[in-house]
Design a protein around this motif. Structure first.
Motif, short mmCIF file in Angstrom:
data_model
loop_
_atom_site.label_atom_id
_atom_site.label_comp_id
_atom_site.label_asym_id
_atom_site.label_seq_id
_atom_site.Cartn_x
_atom_site.Cartn_y
_atom_site.Cartn_z
N LYS A 29 0.61 -1.35 0.01
CA LYS A 29 0.04 0.04 0.04
C LYS A 29 0.79 1.16 -0.10
CE LYS A 29 -3.79 0.26 2.43
NZ LYS A 29 -4.55 0.04 3.63
N ARG A 30 2.03 1.28 0.57
CA ARG A 30 2.69 2.41 0.82
C ARG A 30 3.62 2.42 -0.64
NH1 ARG A 30 4.46 0.35 5.73
NH2 ARG A 30 6.41 -0.81 4.71
N LEU A 31 3.74 1.38 -1.33
CA LEU A 31 4.53 1.74 -2.66
C LEU A 31 3.27 2.21 -3.74
CD1 LEU A 31 6.45 -1.55 -3.13
CD2 LEU A 31 7.33 0.60 -2.73
N ARG A 32 2.02 1.70 -3.58
CA ARG A 32 1.10 2.46 -4.34
C ARG A 32 0.75 3.92 -4.22
NH1 ARG A 32 -4.23 -1.00 -5.81
NH2 ARG A 32 -4.23 0.82 -6.99
N ARG A 33 0.87 4.10 -2.95
CA ARG A 33 0.72 5.46 -2.56
C ARG A 33 1.59 6.29 -2.94
NH1 ARG A 33 -1.56 3.59 2.61
NH2 ARG A 33 0.55 4.05 3.30
N ALA A 34 2.75 5.92 -2.84
CA ALA A 34 4.12 6.74 -3.48
C ALA A 34 4.00 6.99 -4.89
CB ALA A 34 5.48 5.87 -2.92
#
Length: 451
Positions: A29-34
């Motif tokens: 999820k952090r990668l997608r948000r970034a």
């Protein structure tokens, strides 16, 4: 014999039912948000760059379109310069110049000398003969007054106006000479000055003077048919800029419009970018209007009073650029209307209040029509279920009308905007005047593309 798997069959993939751990899911999820943040930043940066280019090109695009329109359209050019023939300041310049040339071609001193000789031959007293020389001044004044009256009547009448328009229509290509520096044209640049050749007009006036008994009017020399409109050391640079604008007249406005449209389309928040674009265009039009006022001052300072009086020079400038000034004001109003529409479609308290008030008013009107027996039935239900679509079509038709309108003015923009508002209100009333609402009360239009 057991069947063998086909060589072209894909190898068995991983089990689709694999479950990620909590840490793996959080990392994903952090990668997608970034990635989403980077994507939005890239879109904002690209849209901002496109918008900056569009705003910088907007004034030049309007000037280029004006140059191209004035140069290529004979009727438009004649419409631009025709009012100059009716301006008292311009008429006075032509009258004074022609009067001075006619009087200059009359040898008043020779007339007085001939009169003195005739008096002496007739035996007049010496005192009378000597004092006859003093008649030169009054005779010149009387001649000037008489010629000035005749020329003024001619110049202020329909003959001068018809000759002016006819000359400009026949010599429309001469405007190209002024912009490109072609010295074979009647309107041309010479010695860092722009001069207007009034040859056809002067010929008309000369004939009228001759008909009135002033034979010396026929001796008006050719060089005195020219009127200096502009004189500056920077004329060559201005000509280079005008040539470039003339070339880009057909393409620069299109390029500017495409850049602005791309900026709105690429931006994540379309409504916000549309609002910013409209405000930016309005500011650039104000800058252009201020620039025209500054250029006017430079122009007036550049024209020597001996060549063209200040009031006549001001009339020439204001008349020639009045369509450009009108176009800038029209585009300013269009930008303000667009910005207002984008704002009212947003989530602000004022915008929601306006939309809510309009919805209550049209709803009450629709219910009143329905109670009066004017149920819109299926049509009303269709309009109620397609409010966003019909609103978009009406706005698009309004914009198309302005694009296709030949030289729209501020009044035209106000008319089209008023008609668009009226049509939207009528459609909203018709959508509310139905007994069976398709989807219940229509939801209030919300913001599109950002806060």
């Amino acid at each position: 014999m057991p069947s063998q798997p086909s060589p072209s069959s894909p190898p068995p993939g991983p089990d689709p039912g694999v479950v990620l751990s909590a840490d793996e899911h959080a990392h994903y999820k952090r990668l997608r948000r970034a990635a989403a943040v980077r994507h939005r930043k890239t879109r904002y940066a690209s849209a901002s760059l496109l918008l900056l280019l569009a705003l910088l090109l907007a004034p030049a695009a309007l000037v280029a379109a004006w140059v191209d329109d004035t140069v290529t359209d004979t009727d438009r050019y004649v419409e631009t310069v025709a009012p100059l023939a009716e301006e008292p300041a311009v008429q006075e310049v032509v009258t004074d110049r022609l009067t001075a040339r006619v009087v200059a071609n009359v040898d008043v001193d020779a007339v007085v000398a001939a009169l003195s000789k005739s008096l002496a031959d007739a035996g007049a007293p010496p005192a009378v003969v000597d004092r006859s020389a003093a008649l030169a001044g009054p005779l010149r004044g009387a001649l000037t007054s008489a010629v000035h009256g005749i020329v003024q009547r001619v110049v202020s009448g329909p003959v001068f106006q018809q000759a002016w328009e006819g000359a400009n229509r026949r010599a429309h290509a001469n405007v190209v000479g002024m912009l490109t520096g072609d010295e074979s044209r009647a309107v041309r640049a010479q010695d860092d000055a722009i001069t207007l050749d009034l040859g056809t007009v002067v010929d008309e006036v000369k004939q009228r003077l001759v008909d009135q008994g002033f034979e010396k009017a026929d001796a008006i020399p050719t060089p005195d048919r020219q009127v200096t409109l502009f004189e500056t050391e920077q004329l060559s640079k201005a000509q280079d800029a005008m040539r470039l604008l003339d070339i880009m007249g057909a393409w620069l406005p299109v390029i500017t419009l495409v850049l602005a449209a791309l900026a709105v389309w690429i931006a994540p928040a379309h409504r916000v970018m549309l609002l910013v674009t409209a405000c930016g265009v309005a500011v650039m039009m104000i800058v252009l209007l201020v620039g025209l006022a500054v250029v006017r001052r430079v122009y007036l300072d550049s024209v020597p009073s001996s060549a063209l009086p200040a009031d006549a020079a001001a009339v020439v400038y204001d008349t020639f650029i009045r369509f450009l000034r009108s176009a800038a004001r029209t585009l300013l109003v269009v930008a303000v209307v667009t910005a207002l529409a984008a704002y009212l479609y947003g989530p602000s308290r004022v915008a929601r209040g306006v939309r809510s008030g309009a919805g209550r008013a049209t709803g009450a009107a629709g219910r009143g029509l329905r109670d009066a027996g004017m149920d819109t039935g299926t049509t009303g239900r269709w309009l109620d279920g397609h409010r966003r679509w019909t609103t978009g079509v009406v706005l698009g038709l309004g914009a198309l009308a302005l694009v296709l309108w030949n030289h729209p003015t501020v009044g035209v923009v106000a008319l089209v905007a008023g008609l668009v508002v009226v049509v939207l209100l009528v459609l909203a009333v018709l959508a509310s005047a139905t007994g069976g609402r398709a989807g219940g009360p229509a939801a209030e239009p919300g913001p599109a593309g950002g806060p």
